[in-house]
Write a protein that holds these residues in place. Structure first.
Motif, PDB file in Angstrom:
ATOM      1  N   UNK A  19       0.655  -1.281   0.038  1.00  0.00           N
ATOM      2  CA  UNK A  19       0.091   0.015   0.066  1.00  0.00           C
ATOM      3  C   UNK A  19       1.027   1.190  -0.082  1.00  0.00           C
ATOM      4  N   UNK A  20       1.753   1.241   0.886  1.00  0.00           N
ATOM      5  CA  UNK A  20       2.725   2.351   0.920  1.00  0.00           C
ATOM      6  C   UNK A  20       3.389   2.511  -0.320  1.00  0.00           C
ATOM      7  N   UNK A  21       4.095   1.588  -0.972  1.00  0.00           N
ATOM      8  CA  UNK A  21       4.619   1.747  -2.193  1.00  0.00           C
ATOM      9  C   UNK A  21       3.827   2.170  -3.533  1.00  0.00           C
ATOM     10  N   UNK A  22       2.689   1.577  -3.319  1.00  0.00           N
ATOM     11  CA  UNK A  22       1.692   2.056  -4.430  1.00  0.00           C
ATOM     12  C   UNK A  22       1.219   3.644  -4.458  1.00  0.00           C
ATOM     13  N   UNK A  23       0.824   3.874  -3.063  1.00  0.00           N
ATOM     14  CA  UNK A  23       0.559   5.230  -2.890  1.00  0.00           C
ATOM     15  C   UNK A  23       1.596   6.092  -3.071  1.00  0.00           C
ATOM     16  N   UNK A  27       1.512   9.397  -6.115  1.00  0.00           N
ATOM     17  CA  UNK A  27       1.649  10.606  -5.701  1.00  0.00           C
ATOM     18  C   UNK A  27       2.875  11.145  -6.688  1.00  0.00           C
ATOM     19  N   UNK A  28       3.755  10.634  -6.625  1.00  0.00           N
ATOM     20  CA  UNK A  28       4.891  10.945  -7.647  1.00  0.00           C
ATOM     21  C   UNK A  28       4.291  11.270  -9.213  1.00  0.00           C
ATOM     22  N   UNK A  29       3.681  10.153  -9.610  1.00  0.00           N
ATOM     23  CA  UNK A  29       3.289  10.165 -11.013  1.00  0.00           C
ATOM     24  C   UNK A  29       2.264  11.439 -11.096  1.00  0.00           C
ATOM     25  N   UNK A  30       1.371  11.542  -9.910  1.00  0.00           N
ATOM     26  CA  UNK A  30       0.288  12.724 -10.131  1.00  0.00           C
ATOM     27  C   UNK A  30       0.921  14.044 -10.094  1.00  0.00           C
ATOM     28  N   UNK A  31       2.145  14.228  -9.571  1.00  0.00           N
ATOM     29  CA  UNK A  31       2.776  15.609  -9.571  1.00  0.00           C
ATOM     30  C   UNK A  31       3.785  15.703 -10.615  1.00  0.00           C
TER      31      UNK A  31
END
Length: 42
Positions: A19-23, A27-31
């Motif tokens: 979960x932490x890795x995916x989120x 987040x990185x891809x979103x920014x």
């Protein structure tokens, strides 16, 4: 690919690790577009 993620973490932390890795990836891809366009504004 999900089987590969499951094998990277021990059983006790498998859900949290995935979960932490995916989120973090989301987040990185979103920014990414914002970060990419910042140098173009100057």
């Amino acid at each position: 690919m999900p089987a590969t993620y499951a094998e990277r973490f021990p059983t006790q932390v498998r859900l949290s690790g995935m979960a932490v890795g995916t989120q973090f990836g989301f987040a990185v891809a979103g920014f990414a577009p914002l970060i990419e366009s910042a140098p173009m504004d100057k």
